[in-house]
Design a protein around this motif. Sequence first.
Motif, PDB file in Angstrom:
ATOM      1  N   ARG A  72      68.524  -0.989  -4.014  1.00  0.00           N
ATOM      2  CA  ARG A  72      68.727  -1.494  -2.653  1.00  0.00           C
ATOM      3  C   ARG A  72      68.224  -2.930  -2.505  1.00  0.00           C
ATOM      4  O   ARG A  72      68.406  -3.548  -1.466  1.00  0.00           O
ATOM      5  CB  ARG A  72      68.013  -0.586  -1.645  1.00  0.00           C
ATOM      6  N   PHE A  73      67.562  -3.442  -3.531  1.00  0.00           N
ATOM      7  CA  PHE A  73      67.030  -4.799  -3.480  1.00  0.00           C
ATOM      8  C   PHE A  73      68.082  -5.821  -3.894  1.00  0.00           C
ATOM      9  O   PHE A  73      69.096  -5.482  -4.516  1.00  0.00           O
ATOM     10  CB  PHE A  73      65.816  -4.930  -4.396  1.00  0.00           C
ATOM     11  N   GLU A  74      67.811  -7.079  -3.577  1.00  0.00           N
ATOM     12  CA  GLU A  74      68.626  -8.201  -4.025  1.00  0.00           C
ATOM     13  C   GLU A  74      68.055  -8.700  -5.350  1.00  0.00           C
ATOM     14  O   GLU A  74      66.878  -9.051  -5.426  1.00  0.00           O
ATOM     15  CB  GLU A  74      68.616  -9.316  -2.984  1.00  0.00           C
ATOM     16  N   SER A  75      68.854  -8.701  -6.391  1.00  0.00           N
ATOM     17  CA  SER A  75      68.360  -9.028  -7.727  1.00  0.00           C
ATOM     18  C   SER A  75      68.217 -10.523  -7.990  1.00  0.00           C
ATOM     19  O   SER A  75      67.493 -10.932  -8.896  1.00  0.00           O
ATOM     20  CB  SER A  75      69.274  -8.413  -8.796  1.00  0.00           C
TER      21      SER A  75
ATOM     22  N   GLU B  75      61.050 -26.337  -0.473  1.00  0.00           N
ATOM     23  CA  GLU B  75      59.854 -26.699   0.277  1.00  0.00           C
ATOM     24  C   GLU B  75      58.641 -25.897  -0.175  1.00  0.00           C
ATOM     25  O   GLU B  75      57.652 -25.801   0.553  1.00  0.00           O
ATOM     26  CB  GLU B  75      60.099 -26.465   1.770  1.00  0.00           C
ATOM     27  N   SER B  76      58.708 -25.338  -1.364  1.00  0.00           N
ATOM     28  CA  SER B  76      57.668 -24.416  -1.804  1.00  0.00           C
ATOM     29  C   SER B  76      56.353 -25.092  -2.197  1.00  0.00           C
ATOM     30  O   SER B  76      55.300 -24.470  -2.179  1.00  0.00           O
ATOM     31  CB  SER B  76      58.172 -23.599  -3.004  1.00  0.00           C
ATOM     32  N   GLY B  77      56.422 -26.352  -2.586  1.00  0.00           N
ATOM     33  CA  GLY B  77      55.228 -27.030  -3.051  1.00  0.00           C
ATOM     34  C   GLY B  77      54.923 -26.774  -4.509  1.00  0.00           C
ATOM     35  O   GLY B  77      53.879 -27.210  -5.020  1.00  0.00           O
ATOM     36  N   LEU B  78      55.809 -26.072  -5.225  1.00  0.00           N
ATOM     37  CA  LEU B  78      55.610 -25.862  -6.650  1.00  0.00           C
ATOM     38  C   LEU B  78      55.739 -27.186  -7.396  1.00  0.00           C
ATOM     39  O   LEU B  78      56.526 -28.057  -7.002  1.00  0.00           O
ATOM     40  CB  LEU B  78      56.637 -24.867  -7.202  1.00  0.00           C
ATOM     41  N   PRO B  79      54.987 -27.385  -8.475  1.00  0.00           N
ATOM     42  CA  PRO B  79      55.095 -28.626  -9.255  1.00  0.00           C
ATOM     43  C   PRO B  79      56.517 -28.824  -9.796  1.00  0.00           C
ATOM     44  O   PRO B  79      57.264 -27.864  -9.993  1.00  0.00           O
ATOM     45  CB  PRO B  79      54.097 -28.409 -10.403  1.00  0.00           C
ATOM     46  N   LYS B  80      56.856 -30.066 -10.051  1.00  0.00           N
ATOM     47  CA  LYS B  80      58.168 -30.387 -10.591  1.00  0.00           C
ATOM     48  C   LYS B  80      58.368 -29.684 -11.931  1.00  0.00           C
ATOM     49  O   LYS B  80      57.489 -29.679 -12.783  1.00  0.00           O
ATOM     50  CB  LYS B  80      58.296 -31.900 -10.786  1.00  0.00           C
ATOM     51  N   GLY B  81      59.529 -29.072 -12.088  1.00  0.00           N
ATOM     52  CA  GLY B  81      59.849 -28.379 -13.330  1.00  0.00           C
ATOM     53  C   GLY B  81      59.518 -26.901 -13.307  1.00  0.00           C
ATOM     54  O   GLY B  81      59.936 -26.156 -14.201  1.00  0.00           O
ATOM     55  N   TRP B  82      58.762 -26.452 -12.308  1.00  0.00           N
ATOM     56  CA  TRP B  82      58.452 -25.025 -12.190  1.00  0.00           C
ATOM     57  C   TRP B  82      59.661 -24.305 -11.608  1.00  0.00           C
ATOM     58  O   TRP B  82      60.380 -24.846 -10.752  1.00  0.00           O
ATOM     59  CB  TRP B  82      57.227 -24.795 -11.312  1.00  0.00           C
ATOM     60  N   THR B  83      59.892 -23.085 -12.060  1.00  0.00           N
ATOM     61  CA  THR B  83      61.078 -22.337 -11.653  1.00  0.00           C
ATOM     62  C   THR B  83      60.710 -20.923 -11.219  1.00  0.00           C
ATOM     63  O   THR B  83      59.641 -20.404 -11.549  1.00  0.00           O
ATOM     64  CB  THR B  83      62.094 -22.246 -12.808  1.00  0.00           C
ATOM     65  N   VAL B  84      61.642 -20.323 -10.489  1.00  0.00           N
ATOM     66  CA  VAL B  84      61.482 -18.938 -10.042  1.00  0.00           C
ATOM     67  C   VAL B  84      62.639 -18.130 -10.596  1.00  0.00           C
ATOM     68  O   VAL B  84      63.802 -18.533 -10.509  1.00  0.00           O
ATOM     69  CB  VAL B  84      61.464 -18.847  -8.505  1.00  0.00           C
ATOM     70  N   GLY B  85      62.333 -16.984 -11.201  1.00  0.00           N
ATOM     71  CA  GLY B  85      63.374 -16.148 -11.793  1.00  0.00           C
ATOM     72  C   GLY B  85      62.896 -14.722 -11.937  1.00  0.00           C
ATOM     73  O   GLY B  85      61.989 -14.269 -11.220  1.00  0.00           O
ATOM     74  N   THR B  86      63.493 -13.998 -12.868  1.00  0.00           N
ATOM     75  CA  THR B  86      63.125 -12.605 -13.108  1.00  0.00           C
ATOM     76  C   THR B  86      62.615 -12.457 -14.542  1.00  0.00           C
ATOM     77  O   THR B  86      63.071 -13.168 -15.442  1.00  0.00           O
ATOM     78  CB  THR B  86      64.321 -11.660 -12.892  1.00  0.00           C
ATOM     79  N   PRO B  87      61.673 -11.533 -14.774  1.00  0.00           N
ATOM     80  CA  PRO B  87      61.184 -11.320 -16.141  1.00  0.00           C
ATOM     81  C   PRO B  87      62.197 -10.542 -16.968  1.00  0.00           C
ATOM     82  O   PRO B  87      63.028  -9.811 -16.423  1.00  0.00           O
ATOM     83  CB  PRO B  87      59.905 -10.499 -15.922  1.00  0.00           C
ATOM     84  N   ASP B  88      62.109 -10.687 -18.273  1.00  0.00           N
ATOM     85  CA  ASP B  88      63.002  -9.985 -19.196  1.00  0.00           C
ATOM     86  C   ASP B  88      62.208  -8.868 -19.880  1.00  0.00           C
ATOM     87  O   ASP B  88      61.363  -9.150 -20.733  1.00  0.00           O
ATOM     88  CB  ASP B  88      63.543 -10.957 -20.240  1.00  0.00           C
ATOM     89  N   PRO B  89      62.452  -7.594 -19.526  1.00  0.00           N
ATOM     90  CA  PRO B  89      61.673  -6.504 -20.118  1.00  0.00           C
ATOM     91  C   PRO B  89      61.908  -6.322 -21.613  1.00  0.00           C
ATOM     92  O   PRO B  89      61.111  -5.666 -22.284  1.00  0.00           O
ATOM     93  CB  PRO B  89      62.128  -5.272 -19.329  1.00  0.00           C
ATOM     94  N   SER B  90      62.993  -6.916 -22.131  1.00  0.00           N
ATOM     95  CA  SER B  90      63.266  -6.809 -23.570  1.00  0.00           C
ATOM     96  C   SER B  90      62.586  -7.923 -24.361  1.00  0.00           C
ATOM     97  O   SER B  90      62.608  -7.916 -25.592  1.00  0.00           O
ATOM     98  CB  SER B  90      64.775  -6.839 -23.828  1.00  0.00           C
ATOM     99  N   ASP B  91      61.988  -8.873 -23.658  1.00  0.00           N
ATOM    100  CA  ASP B  91      61.294  -9.993 -24.300  1.00  0.00           C
ATOM    101  C   ASP B  91      59.817  -9.646 -24.420  1.00  0.00           C
ATOM    102  O   ASP B  91      59.108  -9.557 -23.412  1.00  0.00           O
ATOM    103  CB  ASP B  91      61.488 -11.247 -23.453  1.00  0.00           C
ATOM    104  N   ARG B  92      59.342  -9.460 -25.631  1.00  0.00           N
ATOM    105  CA  ARG B  92      57.953  -9.026 -25.818  1.00  0.00           C
ATOM    106  C   ARG B  92      56.961 -10.066 -25.321  1.00  0.00           C
ATOM    107  O   ARG B  92      55.842  -9.733 -24.928  1.00  0.00           O
ATOM    108  CB  ARG B  92      57.685  -8.692 -27.282  1.00  0.00           C
ATOM    109  N   PHE B  93      57.362 -11.329 -25.315  1.00  0.00           N
ATOM    110  CA  PHE B  93      56.470 -12.378 -24.815  1.00  0.00           C
ATOM    111  C   PHE B  93      56.324 -12.287 -23.292  1.00  0.00           C
ATOM    112  O   PHE B  93      55.230 -12.469 -22.754  1.00  0.00           O
ATOM    113  CB  PHE B  93      56.977 -13.759 -25.229  1.00  0.00           C
ATOM    114  N   ASP B  94      57.426 -12.002 -22.596  1.00  0.00           N
ATOM    115  CA  ASP B  94      57.342 -11.799 -21.149  1.00  0.00           C
ATOM    116  C   ASP B  94      56.449 -10.606 -20.823  1.00  0.00           C
ATOM    117  O   ASP B  94      55.596 -10.670 -19.930  1.00  0.00           O
ATOM    118  CB  ASP B  94      58.735 -11.568 -20.557  1.00  0.00           C
ATOM    119  N   VAL B  95      56.657  -9.500 -21.528  1.00  0.00           N
ATOM    120  CA  VAL B  95      55.874  -8.290 -21.258  1.00  0.00           C
ATOM    121  C   VAL B  95      54.395  -8.534 -21.551  1.00  0.00           C
ATOM    122  O   VAL B  95      53.512  -8.132 -20.779  1.00  0.00           O
ATOM    123  CB  VAL B  95      56.410  -7.107 -22.077  1.00  0.00           C
ATOM    124  N   ALA B  96      54.119  -9.220 -22.659  1.00  0.00           N
ATOM    125  CA  ALA B  96      52.728  -9.514 -23.012  1.00  0.00           C
ATOM    126  C   ALA B  96      52.083 -10.417 -21.970  1.00  0.00           C
ATOM    127  O   ALA B  96      50.911 -10.234 -21.601  1.00  0.00           O
ATOM    128  CB  ALA B  96      52.661 -10.167 -24.384  1.00  0.00           C
TER     129      ALA B  96
END
Length: 365
Positions: A7-10, A22-43
């Motif tokens: 029911r969520f928006e992915s 207008e978030s105030g995040l530093p330049k180059g920072w991004t927002v996305g979703t984690p990859d559960p198949s990527d062991r580095f993301d999970v770690a």
Amino acid sequence: MIPEDSRFESDPDVVLEETLEESGLPKGWTVGTPDPSDRFDVARLTQLLRGHEREGRGWAASGVDDVMVEVSEHGLRMRENVVVRDGHGEIRAWGSVHDRAAGRMLFVHIVERGIPDKVSDACSDVLFEWAVGQAKAVGAARGLDVQQIDTGAFADDERQHRWLSGAGFERVRTWWQMTRPVTPDEADLTGDPDHWEKDGVTFRLVRRQGSGMPDEDDLRELHEVLEGAFVDHFNHYEETFEEFVHRLREDPGHRWDHWWLAELTDGEGPQPVGCLVGTVSESAQGPDGSYVAYLGVLEAARGRGVAKGLLRTIIADAAARGRDRVGLEVDADSPTGAAGLYTSMGWKTKYVTESWHRDVPVDLA
């Protein structure tokens, strides 16, 4: 029922719309979703979660399995996740929402410790804005006027408290996280913890079928007992049978042979009046423990020793399995006097957590 699709928006960009600019995040920072198949993301998510626990209560207990509950493909039918990455792609903040029951959405909010305050504040704001957007999405999908966001904090985590208060959340409840030591001789506390009787009450495991799966009728009886026992408790939202079973099976400590029913047997046929859902708390440093995920007794049966009998059952079961403790959570303001029962049976508070809520109006237009 469990929906075929979330029911969520992915897509975080859809949820946040113009907020990122207008978030105030530093330049180059991004927002996305984690990859559960990527062991580095999970770690990395595991590292963030454990750091959050260490700062909030003094030690870390979660592991990879706890992260996978939130981010795995299986879990995403009822959950959604967002991450904030720095310019090198490193995850610095993580949010997770859980479509828990009609009207109630759980929210996990974690920002890395040690990054500059201005940056951590910006990460926090993004997570909150995303959660509000997801609350509107899930609330609209369920046809609600208002969707509650329910999140937690350790009692001593002042940074989290500041953020929650600033984002419009209200501290609504305090919870004592209690533990009790278990000794080997307590294996004889009840006789066979799988099935025993006392004073007209039978305590037994949920029946198993030949396949090893639990009997559905027993599970439905257990669910009905819990719904009846908790109907007047703080922040209770009715959860369908399918939602209930799906959610508990996701718990890394889930075991079917840790579910008990209590039945009155001094009348015409057994009458279910209480239940206990237990889990295993695995430990890499020593013996495992048991945990009381749910303990419920119908009001009409209170005073019959049902709750005490169920607690004695899980203690005896834990001792028989070579475990050294049983943990549980209790509402510090519970009207049932549960805290007094636990204290009288040897439980002591190990740390304290809080519930924080925010009600989000849902635009159904």
